[in-house]
Enzyme design. Sequence first.
Site, PDB file in Angstrom:
ATOM      1  N   CYS B 170       0.812  -1.222   0.000  1.00  0.00           N
ATOM      2  CA  CYS B 170       0.000   0.000   0.000  1.00  0.00           C
ATOM      3  C   CYS B 170       0.842   1.268   0.000  1.00  0.00           C
ATOM      4  O   CYS B 170       0.299   2.379  -0.039  1.00  0.00           O
ATOM      5  CB  CYS B 170      -0.946  -0.034   1.179  1.00  0.00           C
ATOM      6  SG  CYS B 170      -1.855  -1.584   1.199  1.00  0.00           S
ATOM      7  N   HIS B 311      -2.720   8.042   5.831  1.00  0.00           N
ATOM      8  CA  HIS B 311      -2.903   6.698   5.300  1.00  0.00           C
ATOM      9  C   HIS B 311      -4.308   6.230   5.688  1.00  0.00           C
ATOM     10  O   HIS B 311      -5.039   5.703   4.871  1.00  0.00           O
ATOM     11  CB  HIS B 311      -1.821   5.762   5.838  1.00  0.00           C
ATOM     12  CG  HIS B 311      -1.901   4.397   5.256  1.00  0.00           C
ATOM     13  ND1 HIS B 311      -1.829   4.171   3.900  1.00  0.00           N
ATOM     14  CD2 HIS B 311      -2.067   3.169   5.835  1.00  0.00           C
ATOM     15  CE1 HIS B 311      -1.945   2.864   3.668  1.00  0.00           C
ATOM     16  NE2 HIS B 311      -2.097   2.247   4.813  1.00  0.00           N
ATOM     17  N   GLU B 321      -1.212   5.799  13.529  1.00  0.00           N
ATOM     18  CA  GLU B 321      -0.728   6.885  12.662  1.00  0.00           C
ATOM     19  C   GLU B 321      -1.011   8.242  13.307  1.00  0.00           C
ATOM     20  O   GLU B 321      -0.145   9.122  13.329  1.00  0.00           O
ATOM     21  CB  GLU B 321      -1.406   6.820  11.287  1.00  0.00           C
ATOM     22  CG  GLU B 321      -0.947   7.939  10.344  1.00  0.00           C
ATOM     23  CD  GLU B 321      -1.745   7.990   9.037  1.00  0.00           C
ATOM     24  OE1 GLU B 321      -2.836   7.395   8.981  1.00  0.00           O
ATOM     25  OE2 GLU B 321      -1.267   8.653   8.099  1.00  0.00           O
ATOM     26  N   LYS B 342      -9.607   7.943   1.909  1.00  0.00           N
ATOM     27  CA  LYS B 342     -10.064   6.553   1.765  1.00  0.00           C
ATOM     28  C   LYS B 342     -11.504   6.408   2.245  1.00  0.00           C
ATOM     29  O   LYS B 342     -12.177   5.425   1.920  1.00  0.00           O
ATOM     30  CB  LYS B 342      -9.149   5.602   2.535  1.00  0.00           C
ATOM     31  CG  LYS B 342      -7.751   5.453   1.904  1.00  0.00           C
ATOM     32  CD  LYS B 342      -6.927   4.396   2.612  1.00  0.00           C
ATOM     33  CE  LYS B 342      -5.551   4.212   1.979  1.00  0.00           C
ATOM     34  NZ  LYS B 342      -4.596   5.293   2.342  1.00  0.00           N
ATOM     35  N   HIS B 347      -9.665   1.907  -0.297  1.00  0.00           N
ATOM     36  CA  HIS B 347      -8.213   1.738  -0.279  1.00  0.00           C
ATOM     37  C   HIS B 347      -7.770   1.173  -1.632  1.00  0.00           C
ATOM     38  O   HIS B 347      -8.048   0.020  -1.944  1.00  0.00           O
ATOM     39  CB  HIS B 347      -7.830   0.804   0.858  1.00  0.00           C
ATOM     40  CG  HIS B 347      -6.361   0.748   1.134  1.00  0.00           C
ATOM     41  ND1 HIS B 347      -5.422   1.353   0.312  1.00  0.00           N
ATOM     42  CD2 HIS B 347      -5.663   0.166   2.146  1.00  0.00           C
ATOM     43  CE1 HIS B 347      -4.209   1.128   0.814  1.00  0.00           C
ATOM     44  NE2 HIS B 347      -4.331   0.419   1.917  1.00  0.00           N
ATOM     45  N   PHE B 406       1.806  -3.367   4.081  1.00  0.00           N
ATOM     46  CA  PHE B 406       2.137  -4.674   4.652  1.00  0.00           C
ATOM     47  C   PHE B 406       3.643  -4.904   4.504  1.00  0.00           C
ATOM     48  O   PHE B 406       4.259  -4.532   3.502  1.00  0.00           O
ATOM     49  CB  PHE B 406       1.404  -5.784   3.898  1.00  0.00           C
ATOM     50  CG  PHE B 406      -0.042  -5.965   4.307  1.00  0.00           C
ATOM     51  CD1 PHE B 406      -0.650  -5.134   5.239  1.00  0.00           C
ATOM     52  CD2 PHE B 406      -0.795  -6.992   3.760  1.00  0.00           C
ATOM     53  CE1 PHE B 406      -1.986  -5.315   5.609  1.00  0.00           C
ATOM     54  CE2 PHE B 406      -2.128  -7.189   4.121  1.00  0.00           C
ATOM     55  CZ  PHE B 406      -2.724  -6.352   5.038  1.00  0.00           C
TER      56      PHE B 406
END
Lengths: 78, 421
Positions: B170, B311, B321, B342, B347, B406
């Site tokens: 991502c 994010h 975050e 998002k 996403h 990830f």
Amino acid sequence: MSDIAERVKKIVIDHLGVDAEKVSEGASFIDDLGADSLDTVELVMAFEEEFGVEIPDDAADSILTVGDAVKFIEKAQA
Amino acid sequence: MRRVVITGTGMVSPLGCGTEVSWSRLLAGGNAARKVTEFEVEDLPAKIACRIPFGDGSDGTFNADDWMEPKEQRKVDPFIVYAMAAADMALADSGWKPETDEDQIATGVLIGSGIGGLEGIVDGGYTLRDKGPRRLSPFFIPGRLINLASGQVSIRHKLRGPNHSVVTACSTGAHAIGDASRLIALGDADVMVAGGTESPICRISLAGFAACKALSTQHNDNPQKASRPYDADRDGFVMGEGAGIVILEELEHAKARGAKIYAEVVGYGLSGDAFHITAPSEDGDGAYRCMQMALKRAGLTAADVDYINAHGTSTMADTIELGAVERLVGDSASRISMSSTKSAIGHLLGAAGAVEAIFSTLAIRDNIAPPTLNLDNPSVETRIDLVPHVAREREIDVALSNSFGFGGTNASLVLRRYRGD
């Protein structure tokens, strides 16, 4: 045009996205119809699937035009 | 190092085909989430996604035939078609059309994807199992490889400079823009076509991401409520699809041809969590160092940041975050707006960082922060403005865009208004 020739022509039109009038018996896949070497591999696979024939690699190498394909399939099915 | 500016943008997003239509719908509170109807989802835990609006190309819909001939589309997975569309748009927007040897060699491509042609790989597997190796298409490999987005774009536009790709889950889109900027800064190219693309919405992907507990599964009956970053009722991300591409250009090169300049890419940070394969480190250390590095490179401090495109995936990681951002900005928290787009588009995985960098660029251009939808009941208190529900007009000269992936891979971009200096 024979039934085989009609079916070959249809596959060529579908796969190469070319106009029907360009797909003459003498039309070369690469020189006249804009195919590249991978397209010709896929065409041969499509012929095999459509007609239930096996086209060995060395035979495939000699199928350069629409007419070549029709002739090979007619012979294989005879 | 040489300075790098953004001179073109292109986008295929769940809100529309095109940068401006996506942006205007985003600012108006558009929400792209819906039930998936194109394939069987009844046995899947997550039955919703943010799909591109497919159509005839009018009214912001995406018509693949407008961007790639049908016979060529058949040979590739959709992530390549989306990249071709977004790259065409971005190049047209920038007005850069390299025709001489010199210009073509000075222009490169760096487009990434998180997972590439996953659906095509699955189908190829079935063909191999059911029909045998002789039935596998000669386009099976070149239609699925992630770097073929860069390859196809370069072939169409004759871009003969650096040809590269990124795969960092991502964070892909942000890394692609950051790395491409570096190539220009170091003099390896004058212009780069950079970004990310993704076409992940298929059964195996929804099943796989649900298996690792990443997707929202509690809002299937009310899809537009599912992506809710920072909200107490969030339970996972909603999958999106699309592509975002920017034209990056060396500043003097852009000025010399009178190009429109959206913003300058002034900072880029990268870090690794070294913690867990899918979860961020709980103290937010990776995210913090990533943002810090980007600001340091930009020669800015946290007090200079006006807007952060988070994010913010609508997972438990949102607060990690947020904590890292609070630690970074300290007393400046109350003057910063931070939103997660998002909430509107889902996403986009490998495309997310690129699409969100474009939104950040437009936030600077238009002095407006896009909203965080569905933020009804924040799960934590913060002095940072999370831009709930509606866009906020405010001065934005510096924007920071975060992407975390990830594997514990993090990327932050810092963009600044270009004032002609």
